[in-house]
Every structure is written in C-alpha cells, then in structure tokens.
Enzyme design. Sequence first.
Site, PDB file in Angstrom:
ATOM      1  N   LYS A   1       1.114  -1.247   0.253  1.00 29.31           N
ATOM      2  CA  LYS A   1       0.207  -0.403   0.209  1.00 29.31           C
ATOM      3  C   LYS A   1       0.512   0.744  -0.250  1.00 29.31           C
ATOM      4  CE  LYS A   1      -1.763   2.560   3.336  1.00 29.31           C
ATOM      5  NZ  LYS A   1      -1.741   3.379   2.183  1.00 29.31           N
TER       6      LYS A   1
ATOM      7  N   GLY B   1       6.985   4.851   8.001  1.00 28.64           N
ATOM      8  CA  GLY B   1       6.366   6.064   8.740  1.00 28.64           C
ATOM      9  C   GLY B   1       6.021   6.395  10.160  1.00 28.64           C
ATOM     10  N   SER B   2       5.377   7.382  10.420  1.00 30.31           N
ATOM     11  CA  SER B   2       5.355   7.436  11.690  1.00 30.31           C
ATOM     12  C   SER B   2       4.964   7.143  13.294  1.00 30.31           C
ATOM     13  CB  SER B   2       4.199   8.451  11.739  1.00 30.31           C
ATOM     14  OG  SER B   2       2.900   7.649  11.946  1.00 30.31           O
ATOM     15  N   THR B   3       6.115   7.234  13.891  1.00 30.98           N
ATOM     16  CA  THR B   3       6.307   6.528  15.443  1.00 30.98           C
ATOM     17  C   THR B   3       4.816   6.086  15.740  1.00 30.98           C
ATOM     18  OG1 THR B   3       7.716   7.179  16.024  1.00 30.98           O
ATOM     19  CG2 THR B   3       6.872   6.153  18.037  1.00 30.98           C
ATOM     20  N   GLU B   4       3.982   7.055  15.968  1.00 29.72           N
ATOM     21  CA  GLU B   4       2.209   6.602  16.186  1.00 29.72           C
ATOM     22  C   GLU B   4       1.811   6.002  15.546  1.00 29.72           C
ATOM     23  OE1 GLU B   4       0.414  10.394  15.358  1.00 29.72           O
ATOM     24  OE2 GLU B   4      -1.800   9.795  15.886  1.00 29.72           O
TER      25      GLU B   4
ATOM     26  N   GLY C   1       3.512   3.344  13.238  1.00 26.57           N
ATOM     27  CA  GLY C   1       3.564   2.260  13.779  1.00 26.57           C
ATOM     28  C   GLY C   1       2.907   1.831  14.897  1.00 26.57           C
TER      29      GLY C   1
ATOM     30  N   GLU D   1       9.861   0.578  11.169  1.00 24.65           N
ATOM     31  CA  GLU D   1      11.541   1.944  10.762  1.00 24.65           C
ATOM     32  C   GLU D   1      10.584   3.243  10.731  1.00 24.65           C
ATOM     33  OE1 GLU D   1      12.738   4.659   9.049  1.00 24.65           O
ATOM     34  OE2 GLU D   1      13.283   4.059   6.878  1.00 24.65           O
TER      35      GLU D   1
ATOM     36  N   CYS E   1      13.163  10.542   7.321  1.00 22.27           N
ATOM     37  CA  CYS E   1      13.279  10.032   8.945  1.00 22.27           C
ATOM     38  C   CYS E   1      14.535  10.415   9.616  1.00 22.27           C
ATOM     39  CB  CYS E   1      12.651   8.560   9.110  1.00 22.27           C
ATOM     40  SG  CYS E   1      14.130   7.268   7.977  1.00 22.27           S
TER      41      CYS E   1
ATOM     42  N   GLU F   1       9.561  14.652  16.411  1.00 26.40           N
ATOM     43  CA  GLU F   1      10.210  14.763  14.715  1.00 26.40           C
ATOM     44  C   GLU F   1       9.367  16.192  14.320  1.00 26.40           C
ATOM     45  OE1 GLU F   1       8.850  11.509  12.184  1.00 26.40           O
ATOM     46  OE2 GLU F   1      11.770  11.614  11.945  1.00 26.40           O
TER      47      GLU F   1
HETATM   48  P1  NAI Z   1       1.293   8.262   8.306  1.00 22.91           P
HETATM   49  O1  NAI Z   1       2.874   7.516   9.698  1.00 22.91           O
HETATM   50  O2  NAI Z   1       0.538   8.658   9.035  1.00 22.91           O
HETATM   51  O3  NAI Z   1       1.465   7.538   6.985  1.00 22.91           O
HETATM   52  C1  NAI Z   1       3.017   6.521   6.159  1.00 22.91           C
HETATM   53  C2  NAI Z   1       2.175   5.005   5.735  1.00 22.91           C
HETATM   54  O4  NAI Z   1       1.120   4.721   6.522  1.00 22.91           O
HETATM   55  C3  NAI Z   1       1.008   5.992   4.786  1.00 22.91           C
HETATM   56  O5  NAI Z   1       1.317   5.003   3.755  1.00 22.91           O
HETATM   57  C4  NAI Z   1      -0.094   5.788   5.482  1.00 22.91           C
HETATM   58  O6  NAI Z   1      -1.611   5.287   4.348  1.00 22.91           O
HETATM   59  C5  NAI Z   1      -0.371   4.892   6.372  1.00 22.91           C
HETATM   60  N1  NAI Z   1      -0.989   4.659   7.356  1.00 22.91           N
HETATM   61  C6  NAI Z   1      -1.272   5.757   8.016  1.00 22.91           C
HETATM   62  N2  NAI Z   1      -2.552   5.253   9.099  1.00 22.91           N
HETATM   63  C7  NAI Z   1      -2.653   4.032   9.350  1.00 22.91           C
HETATM   64  C8  NAI Z   1      -3.087   3.299  10.550  1.00 22.91           C
HETATM   65  N3  NAI Z   1      -3.762   3.584  10.455  1.00 22.91           N
HETATM   66  N4  NAI Z   1      -3.138   1.990   9.860  1.00 22.91           N
HETATM   67  C9  NAI Z   1      -2.157   2.053   8.601  1.00 22.91           C
HETATM   68  N5  NAI Z   1      -1.357   2.417   7.866  1.00 22.91           N
HETATM   69  C10 NAI Z   1      -1.943   3.606   8.268  1.00 22.91           C
HETATM   70  O7  NAI Z   1       2.713   9.381   8.582  1.00 22.91           O
HETATM   71  P2  NAI Z   1       1.945  11.061   7.323  1.00 22.91           P
HETATM   72  O8  NAI Z   1       0.673  10.869   8.752  1.00 22.91           O
HETATM   73  O9  NAI Z   1       1.955  10.790   6.672  1.00 22.91           O
HETATM   74  O10 NAI Z   1       2.415  11.928   8.291  1.00 22.91           O
HETATM   75  C11 NAI Z   1       3.005  12.668  10.097  1.00 22.91           C
HETATM   76  C12 NAI Z   1       4.732  12.002  10.349  1.00 22.91           C
HETATM   77  O11 NAI Z   1       5.208  10.718  10.550  1.00 22.91           O
HETATM   78  C13 NAI Z   1       5.373  12.625   9.840  1.00 22.91           C
HETATM   79  O12 NAI Z   1       5.426  14.383  10.283  1.00 22.91           O
HETATM   80  C14 NAI Z   1       6.865  12.272  10.056  1.00 22.91           C
HETATM   81  O13 NAI Z   1       6.905  12.738  11.341  1.00 22.91           O
HETATM   82  C15 NAI Z   1       6.484  11.134  10.255  1.00 22.91           C
HETATM   83  N6  NAI Z   1       6.640  10.164   9.336  1.00 22.91           N
HETATM   84  C16 NAI Z   1       7.987   9.546   8.713  1.00 22.91           C
HETATM   85  C17 NAI Z   1       8.138   8.885   7.924  1.00 22.91           C
HETATM   86  C18 NAI Z   1       9.312   7.996   8.227  1.00 22.91           C
HETATM   87  O14 NAI Z   1      10.653   7.687   7.030  1.00 22.91           O
HETATM   88  N7  NAI Z   1       9.273   7.317   8.990  1.00 22.91           N
HETATM   89  C19 NAI Z   1       7.816   9.030   6.721  1.00 22.91           C
HETATM   90  C20 NAI Z   1       6.718   9.255   6.758  1.00 22.91           C
HETATM   91  C21 NAI Z   1       6.354  10.297   8.229  1.00 22.91           C
END
Ligand code: NAI
Length: 490
Positions: A188, A241-244, A246, A263, A297, A394
């Site tokens: 996804k 993605g985000s720790t939240e 995760g 990650e 990240c 972050e």
């Molecule tokens: P996010 O963690 O919400 O999104 C990352 C992925 O997770 C996307 O594909 C999203 O559709 C999916 N996702 C979101 N909620 C989900 C759920 N409940 N269940 C399963 N999958 C879900 O990140 P977002 O909202 O785009 O960015 C927020 C913050 O997250 C950023 O400001 C940054 O601090 C952090 N982040 C960290 C990343 C990294 O490389 N470690 C990459 C992107 C964001």
Amino acid sequence: MEPSVSRFIAARHRMLINGKWVEAASGKTFPTYDPATGEVLSNIAEGDREDINRAVTAARAAFETGPWAKMPPSERGRLIWKLGDLIEKYSEEFAQLESLDNGKPLKVARVADVPLAADHFRYYAGWATKIEGNTIPLGLAPQGKFLAYTLREPVGVVGQIIPWNFPLLMAAWKLGPALTAGCCVVLKPAEQTPLSALRLGELIQEAGFPEGVVNIVPGYGETAGAALAAHPDVDKVAFTGSTEVGKLILHAAAGNLKKVSLELGGKSPNIVFDDADVDKAIAGAASAIFFNHGQCCCAGSRLFIEKDIFDKVVDGVSRHAESIRVRPGFDPECDMGPLVSEEQMNRVCGYLDSGKQEGAKAVAGGARLGNKGYFVKPTVLINTNENMKVVQEEIFGPVVTAMPFTDATDVIPKSNDTIYGLAAGIWTKDIKKAHALAAKLRAGTVWINCYNIFDAALPFGGYKQSGWGREMGHEVLENYTEVKSVCAAL
Ligand code: NAI
Ligand code: MG
C-alpha cells in the site's frame, strides 16, 4: 515533461490485484496533488477493506500454489534483476513522476531516488540464491545418531505500508528483500504519492512476475492500511512511517500475531567538534537537515556544536540555508521543492510557531515561502533547549535546532535524550574520539564525517521508538524468513 509522463498522470489509475488492473470494489477514487501548485495531478482507485481482502487472497494463492512457489531461486533472482533494469530503462519517467507527485527536485530524483531503487533490486536479486540454513551438531546426543539442520523459508504473505518521502525507493526497500526471500506481497503506497508505485506495478508485469506475487492497493492509511495491518491471513507486516501509526500497526497485528517490522521516526543528533574540518562539517550539517526538505526519518535535526565554534557553524549553516533555491521541483534551478502536502506544511509551520512561542530564534528562514504550493523556508533555530517541542519532536521539514556543548561527556547524554534512535552524525578529525562516541550513541546508524550515506548492503533501522528490525543488508532477510529446524534420527 515527457509525453509518456503526461499520459500517465492524465490516466485514471486502477489497482493491481492478481495480475490485473481493477477498479476499487466501492468504485471510489481519490486525488493525488502537485504540491508545487496544490492542483490535482491524477485520480486513483481508492482501495479499502474489500480490495485488501481480494489482494490478500491473490497473494495467498500465488504463495501456496502459483508458479512462484515452485520457481527456482535463480529464476526469482533474474526477475528481480530485470525489474532493476526496467527502472533504469524508464529512469527519466520515474524521476519526473517522483518530482511531480512528491515535490522533490527533478535533478535529485534523477541522481538519488531512481538509481538507488534500481540498485536495490539488483542487490536483492543476488540474494535469491544465497539464503541458506545450517547443519547443527547436537550437543547432548551421541555423535552420528541424528542429522539436524535448518531451512530458511519465506514467511508467507506480507503486507507492506510505505510513506511518501521517497515513494519509489521505499517500495524498492520493501519489495526487494520480500521477493528474494520468496514471499508474496500486498503493497500500500502512501495516499500522497501513489504514482511511482503504480508505474512500478506495470514494470512488475513487464518483467514477468507471476500474477498475485505483487499486488498494489493504493488508498488511505485509516482504511486500506488499517485493513492490511489487521488482516488475519497476512503473515507479516512491514511499515515505514510515523511512530504514532507504528504503534497502531502493532495493535492491529496482534489479532493473528503477525510478524512486524517498523521503520519509524527520528530526531537524530549531528555533533560537530571544534577539531573537525569545519567547512566540511558546515556543508554536511546543512545537507543532513535540508536534503529532501528535511522529510527524512534520519534527518540531522538536532545540531550539537562545540561551544568555541558555535557561532561560526551556525553562521555557515544559515548561509547555506539562505542560498538554497526553493522552487517547484521541475525548475532547473530548484535545490529544494515544496513539502509533500498542505497537511505537512501546516505541521511544520505549527512547529515553527511553537518554537517562537517557547523562545527559539530563527537565524535563517522561519516561515512559509509564498502563498501558492507548500513551500517552507530552510530554517535554523537557536536559543533552544531540551524541553522545547522543536527539540523533542520530529518536525519532518527543513528545520534544524542548533545547540552548544562543551565536550564528549556533555554531548553524549544530550544526544541520547530523545525517544528516538535512528541515526547520528559525528564530525571530528580525532578517530579515537569518533569511534568511542559512535559506541555510546543509541542509534541504528552513525555517520562519521559524512551523513545520509545509504547503500543496499548497509543495514538501516532504529533503536528505541525508531522501530523494530532492520532494512537492507542481509539483516532485512530475517524479517522475511522463518527458520525451520529439522531433526532426523539416523
Ligand atoms: P503516516 O505514518 O500516517 O503514513 C505513513 C503510511 O502509513 C502511509 O502509507 C499511510 O497511508 C499509512 N497509514 C496511516 N495511518 C494508518 C493506519 N491507521 N493503519 C495503517 N496504515 C496507516 O505519516 P504521515 O501522516 O504522512 O506523516 C506524519 C508524520 O510521520 C511526519 O510528519 C513524520 O514525522 C512521520 N513520518 C515518518 C516517515 C519515516 O520515513 N519514518 C515517513 C513519513 C512520515
Ligand atoms: Mg498520518
């Protein structure tokens, strides 16, 4: 723009399930935007639970009974290598899609995202024939009475959820090791940047992967992503993605105790000693935070500077910040593009406001740029302390906090004073000091006199709340294999 790219973005995009491009079961679509203008780029079929169900069924069938299950490892490796070749063949197209959808400079996508993705597939193509078990001498049994060995088998059907900061490269990081291990995948992509993953899906077909081995279901996290993380027939979920989120993935995975690798975020310290090559350290510190607009990240977002050179380094990094040309990604003079979305711009600007309210001072940048598109000025904050939100959380934007320190004993606890542990940088000419400090930093990667050096062979991942497991190298193969012990009485 290449004509093929114009055609691609103008098309109405479907999802890849069981080797076919299909509409969402709901018939719904969602838009992806050009962050340089805020205008809609493309409309894409919006995956949800029902589509995830269909994709998991296809992946399960491909894993259990399809040609993939019987394919010799060398043939698997050949397909993965071919995918790398096809990315290279269409590299300009990918670079343009990446720049349009994410906002990053076209020239950066050309030299970083796309070639790294192609190389990643090639690196993992080689592993297909090298995943092996061991023969184990039993310590308590009379010799010659048993033959015991381990098999390393694919973990099964894998759900992979990726972010928007390096859309194609994150797809490669996830797919390469899963495929080489013999898994089948439901991927996804992030809702902000689905286009390059969809183009990759076409190339997966062109390369000749059997149907159902890779399924691509675009959609939102709260719906498609959550359904994938919770699905009872998925054996493993890999998330970046985000720790939240995760933590949400972890809860969702508990239902069938699927394996989880994560990650997540970071707040990486970048430490400059006064015995460093200061010019290199300044350029390195600027690039550590401003590369990819700080949407990394591992961004070096907490800059620790030994006190005697604090003013000099802050001044140098600020000059770098001010020299960065912030433009749309397609502008040949662009060094930094817009942030990926309005939401991300607002999040970053919210941090800038919070920093100001708590007493931080912006010596470069400090605000949005213009009022069209999602541009934020490269920012250097001083007068910060460890209690401020801008130092603890972050930001994921082009914002660095600079703080002075006195010596290694002083900077070690400060560097480690974070819930994260993804990466760290050290700048010094004293190799003894550098390696001693590297051992004390609670981070998955430590760069010495460099930053953001990535390689498919080099493991990457987090201590503490930066995640579980490692990407890349041979370490990632642990995530995608199960070990079976076989013991035969002779
Ligand atoms: P996010 O963690 O919400 O999104 C990352 C992925 O997770 C996307 O594909 C999203 O559709 C999916 N996702 C979101 N909620 C989900 C759920 N409940 N269940 C399963 N999958 C879900 O990140 P977002 O909202 O785009 O960015 C927020 C913050 O997250 C950023 O400001 C940054 O601090 C952090 N982040 C960290 C990343 C990294 O490389 N470690 C990459 C992107 C964001
Ligand atoms: Mg989110």
